[in-house]
Design a protein around this motif. Structure first.
Motif, PDB file in Angstrom:
ATOM      1  N   PRO A 103       0.814  -1.220   0.000  1.00  0.00           N
ATOM      2  CA  PRO A 103       0.000   0.000   0.000  1.00  0.00           C
ATOM      3  C   PRO A 103       0.847   1.270   0.000  1.00  0.00           C
ATOM      4  CG  PRO A 103      -0.726  -1.551   1.702  1.00  0.00           C
ATOM      5  CD  PRO A 103       0.554  -2.082   1.163  1.00  0.00           C
ATOM      6  N   SER A 106       1.789   2.316  -3.388  1.00  0.00           N
ATOM      7  CA  SER A 106       0.714   2.332  -4.375  1.00  0.00           C
ATOM      8  C   SER A 106      -0.090   3.623  -4.280  1.00  0.00           C
ATOM      9  CB  SER A 106      -0.214   1.131  -4.162  1.00  0.00           C
ATOM     10  OG  SER A 106       0.513  -0.061  -4.340  1.00  0.00           O
ATOM     11  N   PRO A 119      -6.969  -3.687  -3.169  1.00  0.00           N
ATOM     12  CA  PRO A 119      -6.180  -4.915  -3.162  1.00  0.00           C
ATOM     13  C   PRO A 119      -7.157  -6.092  -3.213  1.00  0.00           C
ATOM     14  CG  PRO A 119      -5.447  -3.424  -1.433  1.00  0.00           C
ATOM     15  CD  PRO A 119      -6.730  -2.864  -1.976  1.00  0.00           C
TER      16      PRO A 119
END
Lengths: 437, 254
Positions: A103, A106, A119
């Motif tokens: 994360p 991202s 996800p």
């Protein structure tokens, strides 16, 4: 009485069967059942070998010497250092390391209206409509790579684009492997609503000198009149084993353009299944595969025309140096109702190495009677007359070869619509040639 | 010392049973001279041009070729180009996917690099191409396309002359540059070639017909037959050939 023939199981098969004893448990009853069915299929059928027609040139039972334990999460600092592909393209970047979304690397902020990104692990935990699509595109016959992915993948990305939403900024899912040799599994789901539009890129990279294994599968559900551009770059480390599966379900009047660039991994198998079940769609699946040393890459396509008026195009360009080996298997099925189908497939290979090998296997299965289908394949060295012409103008041999190889793969790369991604691909091809010279 | 000195050149097609095509050809070209080589089909004119440029398909069995005293036959193809050899092809080759501009720039810079000169800057290169292309009626669109791709016969020949103008060779060999050209295209190409005549540059103009030599007036005319030069003279020799044909030489040899 049934006489069951059980071939001797290889160490890799035994190891994988061991891994399959601990399946992920997320996603609810349907997903759990899918995983169990996939695990059972693997245990029953094992790894494919050269007597299995779809794997004729890629004997996975021989090529996959050992099963590796499923990878543990990677350290994000290491991942960040390794992830360099497509980094300057301006795409929204999501990073998957060793099969799990990272994360902190991202970019999930300020999502465009109509765009949902989660996800897969999160989506599986939450359940819901999107997850109801997962696993619905399985081809209905045994594919070992896909079965292992279905059974063992616990994360990836789940993306949906609402009907009518046009997402201008490409989404780039960067798959990175980091750490000691292990097997990583990622499963992605991309759902485009009617009339939606998306450019989706996926890249694969990892360390040199580590014999890791990557198994990725991405399902694309493309509803009526939607438009999807897919760009893939596979530059795994030289000792990696890369298996990926692409599954498409295409509605009517869809525009789909997929391009794969492959120059990494010791062994690559990319299987593509496209089900065209809406009328008047136009799809193209293109690729540029550049191999050296003893690399082996297999692109196997299965394009299934189920209904009328669709156009499918495949253009694959292989550049094979040293004793590398390229495999192209393209199957176009035109079912009886799929009148007015227009399917064309072309595979061209440039053999630079004396011991390079290209295997082409086009297959057309046509049950309709009003169709235009064709295929072609060429293999050869660089044209001596072209080389002479360039050299006669003062361009040295290696540079002349590079220009001609670039031109050769350029024809396939040209099919990528997005400027930044296309430029990045040209640059990857140039980098490959530079490393060669 | 002549700039280009071809002495008793014998060559055959590569391979064990290769046919001998050049059988003792000698020719000296000094800077500033334009030599025309005429001859019937099959006399070895194109073979001579390929051997000078370095094509692999031929084997030199005897004789020497020097360029400013250096052994030309010992050089790689691209090295010859860097030393100033330029062959304008009879049939220029299409190179799909390599843009003409990229090609010209790669060639020019490769030659400069080999000679130890600096690469040309982008603005200088663009200016150079624009200037030379305009004189030959070559459009920007043609320059953006793949080398010779989709060009007409005349456009291909003009593109060859453009390459020559940009690369500024010491010795230019024009292989049947007039073939496939109509009279207007012939004029444009000839003007392009004439503009490149210079006291420092030698030229060999290979042609089957005298027509081209009305536009590119040679200093010397040679008749080639069966792999040798059988007669040499001034530009008036071309007119004589036009009037009488090559029959005389073919009978002599028979």
């Amino acid at each position: 009485m049934n006489a069951e023939i059980r071939p001797i199981r290889t160490p890799a098969e035994q190891g994988l069967s061991g891994e399959l004893k601990n399946l992920p448990s997320s996603g609810g009853a349907r997903i759990v059942a899918l995983r169990e069915a996939a695990a059972k299929a693997f245990n029953d059928n094992g790894l494919p070998h050269r007597r299995v027609e779809e794997w004729k040139y890629t004997d996975l039972r021989t090529l996959m010497r050992e099963a590796l334990p499923v990878s543990s999460p990677a350290q994000s600092a290491q991942v960040e250092a390794h992830a360099r592909l497509l980094i300057d393209t301006g795409a929204r970047r999501l990073v998957i390391a060793n099969g799990a979304v990272v994360p902190e690397l991202s970019d999930l902020a300020d999502l465009e209206s109509g765009l949902t990104i989660q996800p897969l692990a999160t989506a599986l935990a939450a359940g819901g409509d999107l997850i109801a699509r997962l696993g619905t595109l399985e081809p209905g016959r045994y594919d070992a790579a896909l079965a292992l992915n279905t059974a063992l993948a616990a994360d990836g990305v789940a993306i949906s684009v609402a009907p009518g939403a046009v997402i201008e900024r490409p989404i780039h899912v960067a798959h990175v492997f980091s750490g000691k040799a292990a097997a990583s599994f990622a499963r992605n789901l991309v759902v485009l609503g009617a009339g939606a539009s998306l450019t989706y890129a996926e890249s694969f990279e990892g360390p040199e000198g580590v014999a890791y294994q990557v198994n990725s599968a991405t399902e694309f559900v493309v509803a009526d009149e939607a438009s999807l551009d897919l760009v893939r770059v596979q530059e795994e480390g030289a000792n990696a084993l890369h298996l990926s599966t692409l599954l498409f379900e295409v509605g009517k009047a869809v525009k789909l353009n997929a391009f794969t660039f492959t120059s990494g991994a010791a062994v690559t198998r990319t299987s593509l299944y496209a089900r065209l079940n809406g009328a008047d769609s136009a799809v193209s699946f293109n690729g540029a595969i550049l191999l050296k040393d003893r690399q082996h890459a297999d692109s196997t396509l299965f394009v299934d025309h189920q209904t009328t008026g669709c156009e499918s195009r495949e253009l694959f360009k292989h550049v094979l140096d040293d004793s590398s080996r390229g495999v192209f298997q393209g199957k176009i099925v035109v079912r009886q109702p799929a009148q007015k189908t227009d399917g064309r497939m072309m595979s061209r290979a440039l053999l630079l190495g004396d011991d390079a090998e290209m295997d082409n296997k086009p297959e057309l299965e046509i049950f309709a009677d009003d169709v235009a289908c064709g295929h072609g394949a060429t293999c050869g060295a660089i044209d001596d007359d072209l080389l002479f012409y360039l050299r006669a103008r003062g361009i040295p041999l290696k540079e002349a070869q590079s220009l001609l190889v670039q031109a050769f793969v350029g024809e396939a790369i040209e099919t990528v619509a997005n400027d930044e991604l296309r430029d990045a691909l040209v640059e990857r091809a140039e980098a490959w040639l530079k490393a060669r010279a | 010392m002549a700039m280009l000195d071809i002495d008793n050149l014998h060559a055959k097609i590569e391979g064990e049973d290769g046919k001998e095509i050049l059988k003792g050809l000698s020719l000296k070209v000094n800077p500033g001279e334009v030599h025309a080589i005429m001859g019937p089909n099959g006399s070895g004119k194109s073979t001579l041009s390929y051997i000078l440029a370095g094509k692999d398909d031929y084997e030199v069995t005897e004789g020497t070729v020097t360029l400013n005293g250096e052994d030309l036959l010992d050089m790689e193809i691209d090295e010859r180009a860097a030393k100033g050899v330029f062959l304008a092809f009879q049939y220029p080759i299409e190179v799909p996917g390599v843009a003409t501009m990229t090609f010209l720039r790669s060639a020019l810079n490769a030659q400069r690099k080999k000679r130890g000169e600096e690469e040309i800057s982008t603005p200088d290169f663009l200016r150079l191409v624009r200037e030379k292309a305009a004189g030959l009626g070559i459009s920007q669109d043609m320059l953006k396309r793949g080398v010779n791709v989709g060009f007409s016969g005349g456009e291909k020949k003009r593109a060859e002359i453009l390459q020559m103008a940009i690369l500024e060779p010491k010795i230019a060999i024009l292989d049947e540059t007039d073939s496939g050209l109509d009279i207007d295209a012939l004029k444009i190409v000839s003007e392009g070639v004439n503009a490149l005549r210079s006291p420092e540059r030698g030229m060999i103009v290979i042609t089957h017909y005298q027509r081209l030599l009305n536009h590119i007036v040679p200093d010397f005319v040679h008749v080639m037959h069966k792999g040798r030069i059988v007669r040499s003279g001034g530009k008036e020799l071309a007119l004589e050939l036009e009037a009488n044909g090559y029959a005389e030489y073919q009978q002599d040899a028979a």
